[in-house]
Design a protein around this motif. Sequence first.
Motif, mmCIF file in Angstrom:
data_model
loop_
_atom_site.group_PDB
_atom_site.id
_atom_site.type_symbol
_atom_site.label_atom_id
_atom_site.label_comp_id
_atom_site.label_asym_id
_atom_site.label_seq_id
_atom_site.Cartn_x
_atom_site.Cartn_y
_atom_site.Cartn_z
ATOM 1 N N GLU A 168 -20.799 2.666 15.218
ATOM 2 C CA GLU A 168 -20.896 1.714 14.110
ATOM 3 C C GLU A 168 -19.541 1.055 13.863
ATOM 4 N N PHE A 169 -18.470 1.869 13.876
ATOM 5 C CA PHE A 169 -17.121 1.307 13.720
ATOM 6 C C PHE A 169 -16.853 0.273 14.808
ATOM 7 N N TYR A 170 -17.219 0.650 16.031
ATOM 8 C CA TYR A 170 -16.944 -0.226 17.173
ATOM 9 C C TYR A 170 -17.658 -1.555 17.024
ATOM 10 N N TYR A 171 -18.935 -1.485 16.651
ATOM 11 C CA TYR A 171 -19.719 -2.715 16.552
ATOM 12 C C TYR A 171 -19.217 -3.584 15.401
ATOM 13 N N THR A 172 -18.954 -2.942 14.233
ATOM 14 C CA THR A 172 -18.560 -3.747 13.074
ATOM 15 C C THR A 172 -17.179 -4.355 13.288
ATOM 16 N N VAL A 173 -16.197 -3.538 13.698
ATOM 17 C CA VAL A 173 -14.843 -4.055 13.909
ATOM 18 C C VAL A 173 -14.862 -5.113 15.006
ATOM 19 N N GLY A 174 -15.583 -4.830 16.075
ATOM 20 C CA GLY A 174 -15.656 -5.795 17.178
ATOM 21 C C GLY A 174 -16.285 -7.100 16.715
ATOM 22 N N GLY A 175 -17.331 -6.996 15.902
ATOM 23 C CA GLY A 175 -17.991 -8.187 15.394
ATOM 24 C C GLY A 175 -17.053 -9.006 14.512
ATOM 25 N N LEU A 176 -16.352 -8.318 13.596
ATOM 26 C CA LEU A 176 -15.416 -9.010 12.703
ATOM 27 C C LEU A 176 -14.313 -9.687 13.504
ATOM 28 N N LEU A 177 -13.800 -8.967 14.502
ATOM 29 C CA LEU A 177 -12.701 -9.507 15.297
ATOM 30 C C LEU A 177 -13.149 -10.775 16.033
ATOM 31 N N SER A 178 -14.367 -10.707 16.560
ATOM 32 C CA SER A 178 -14.873 -11.863 17.284
ATOM 33 C C SER A 178 -15.025 -13.064 16.352
ATOM 34 N N ILE A 179 -15.505 -12.806 15.123
ATOM 35 C CA ILE A 179 -15.672 -13.903 14.158
ATOM 36 C C ILE A 179 -14.308 -14.458 13.769
ATOM 37 N N LYS A 180 -13.327 -13.545 13.629
ATOM 38 C CA LYS A 180 -11.970 -14.001 13.272
ATOM 39 C C LYS A 180 -11.414 -14.885 14.381
ATOM 40 N N GLU A 181 -11.654 -14.482 15.622
ATOM 41 C CA GLU A 181 -11.122 -15.252 16.745
ATOM 42 C C GLU A 181 -11.770 -16.633 16.829
ATOM 43 N N GLN A 182 -12.944 -16.780 16.212
ATOM 44 C CA GLN A 182 -13.580 -18.094 16.207
ATOM 45 C C GLN A 182 -13.068 -18.972 15.074
ATOM 46 N N GLY A 183 -12.003 -18.523 14.397
ATOM 47 C CA GLY A 183 -11.358 -19.365 13.404
ATOM 48 C C GLY A 183 -11.810 -19.108 11.982
ATOM 49 N N HIS A 184 -12.573 -18.039 11.774
ATOM 50 C CA HIS A 184 -13.014 -17.688 10.437
ATOM 51 C C HIS A 184 -11.958 -16.771 9.833
ATOM 52 N N LYS A 185 -11.659 -16.969 8.587
ATOM 53 C CA LYS A 185 -10.583 -16.160 8.000
ATOM 54 C C LYS A 185 -11.156 -14.827 7.504
ATOM 55 N N SER A 217 -31.182 -7.783 8.096
ATOM 56 C CA SER A 217 -32.263 -7.106 8.822
ATOM 57 C C SER A 217 -31.866 -6.753 10.250
ATOM 58 N N SER A 218 -30.675 -7.199 10.689
ATOM 59 C CA SER A 218 -30.299 -6.925 12.082
ATOM 60 C C SER A 218 -29.413 -5.690 12.158
ATOM 61 N N ALA A 219 -29.500 -5.008 13.297
ATOM 62 C CA ALA A 219 -28.610 -3.877 13.533
ATOM 63 C C ALA A 219 -27.198 -4.414 13.772
ATOM 64 N N THR A 220 -26.192 -3.588 13.443
ATOM 65 C CA THR A 220 -24.803 -4.031 13.655
ATOM 66 C C THR A 220 -24.558 -4.323 15.128
#
Lengths: 114, 694
Positions: free
Chosen positions: B135-152, B91-94
């Motif tokens: 949208e690309f910026y938000y999604t890629v940035g979000g994924l990258l941030s999650i990856k940097e937190q140790g998520h594979k 339900s949240s925006a990217t």
Amino acid sequence: MPRAASDAKLLIQSLNKAYAATPTNLKIIDLYVICAVATAVIQVAYMGLVGSFPFNSFLSGVLSCIGTAVLAVCLRIQVNKDNKEFKDLPPERAFADFVLCNLVLHLVIMNFLG
Amino acid sequence: MAGRRPAPPGLLVLLLAAAFAPISSAVRPVSDAHRSAAAELFAPSADGSFGDLERTYEAVRTFQILGLEKYKSVTGKACKFAAEKLASPASSATKDLFHAARISGVLGCSVDAGVYDGVVARLKAVIKDTNSLLEFYYTVGGLLSIKEQGHKIVLSDAESTFHAIKALSQSDGRWRYDTNSAESSTFAAGIALEALAGVVALADAEVDPSMIGVVKNDIVKLFDTIKSYDDGTFYFDEKHVDATEYKGPIMTSASVVRGVTSFATVASGKLNIPGEKVLGLGKFFLGIGLPGSAKDCFNQIESLSFLENNRVFIPLILSLPSKVFSLTSKDQLKVEVTTVFGSAAPPLKVNLVQVLGSDSKVITSENKELQFDLDNNVHYLDIAPLKIDVGKYSLVFEISLQEPEHESVYATGGRNTENVFITGLIKVDKAEIGISDNDAGTVESVQKLDLLKDTKVSLSANHLQKLRLSFQLATPLGHTFKPHQVFLKLKHESNVEHLFVVPGSARQFKIVLDFLGLVEKFYYLSGRYDLELAVGDAAMENSFLRPLGHLELDLPEAPEKAPRPPAQAVDPFSKFGPKAEISHIFRSPEKRPPKELSLAFTGLTLLPFIGFLIGLMRLGVNLKNFPSLPGPAAFASLFHAGIGAVLLLYVLFWLKLDLFTTLKYLGFLGIFLVFVGHRTLSYLSSASTKQKTA
């Protein structure tokens, strides 16, 4: 004096008689003109009584009456069958002109009314 | 010196303003002033929140970069705020997910792996079927941030995502926001580069090197569009400032810096960007000084943190801790060369190569190397041997790195120009005051003055005599000195003051007051006048306002029409007090007649109309002529209805419509009316002619 009075009486009677011969449609127009002028007079009287503060309203009221009276007089001239000048002009055409002119006049009047 | 009177506050303010106004935009590394400014700008509201997610992220990120302890105290609240968004990814925006993930990353919030799985699935789904850059910026940035937190996380279709983002680029190195948009933007270019860097970092396999090369080329082209000031500051701004998404130079430059440095980190090889432009960007962000808004503060601090440590060039900033040097206290010229955050630079030499005067005249171009003080990380030089006088100067420094391999890591910009201010004690000499007769100039009494001390001369003069005052000013190097302000003040017992500018020539300052010409200006006020001399300049350390003594003036009696001296305010500050209240005059409303009268006349105007109706009845008017056939009858009624409609429109025009709307409707009604009117009246006309002929 009685002679003069009776002369005047005679004059009015003859005028009345002559006017009775006037066609009804011209009489209607005459009535309309009188009515319009009377309305204008009442407004002028009101102005004289209370002053001319909303001057544009006063002007538009009086000019509306006078204007439509003038237009009615023009209509009367054109519809009068004795007037040879407008013989070829059908009265319906004259009436259409009268309506059109009145509409234009009142558009201006409304604009000026304030 | 003990008797020296302090200059009045107004004078001091003027002097300070004159001294520091041109230097206030000096470039200095990030300091504690920035920390307190950031703490103030990002003050949380009463309930401990910072507003929306984006602002919260900006706050915690700025605190993190500046190493402020403050952000630890807001961790719990902000983490909870972010977790709320992350818990419901569908339900949240990217954009919200992106900011929430980054907040968690910065604060190290503990987020369940399951929660992140849901967010990752949602973001990956969005990447697949979007063509919007944001949208690309938000999604890629979000994924990258999650990856940097140790998520594979592995982005399996990295290559196609890379191509999809690259497809939005323009030939001049700028980017479009989506495929439909015709507008390209520099801000979008920065976002796109950051997104591309994110894609490369997330990719499972290496991204095609030729594509990386193409993007590097785009970056070079983007840097060709950079704008500059003539002091070596570079910044990015949109080509068309009236574009719909205009962000301003700070946001645009910050976006490009973020994108380019991120891309340089993931791309192999070096970007071909001139070091001076990177340095110029650093100067631009430092040149903002203390930012005025939270947004600017975040962009400034984050961009500087990227410039502090990047693979393109690390700018080295030359700055002066102090820009004012006193010849009296033999100040040393101190120069710091640091990174933008003030950390030490690699070994390097600083040379003073040129000194320019305030009019860009070369004073000296002797090359002098500055000594290095390792403990304080400062380069210094004695200014006394430079033989420069008091005043404003531009110093040109040259920085050379000692180790050649640093040349490709650090950007020093070669020559740096700094404006400095040299102050010193001004010698006051040959001060004389005296009264002379008007005619031949034979001096009656001349007294020597020592302007370094308060003096108490007492003079007397009448309106036929003149007051003479002269003195000389010399700089420490013996040149004549012309201060900004040299005033002689005469103050009468009744507090009436007169101020005279003392004109200066090459040799000396001299004023002659001819009282004959001044009697009117003095309002014919005889009596005792106190004399005061003010000499002040920003470069003059011994600026003074000194009482000289007094003058007994004997002026003629005032003629009748002489101007009166202005009334002196009892309290000089009362002129800053509240002014008298202004009472406004409004037009009084016109007199209106009583309501009853007006209503009565309204009724009266109806009378002629009633008379008209009665008259019609007496004339026996009828409607026999009204068409009886259904067709013409319909047209006739329409005709009358049309006239009625026009009149109704007029009433509306009077009540509320304006002329244009009225005319528009009138046009339609008019056409209709002409049509039906013509039908009706021509039918009547033909009917009447038929009657006649029949």
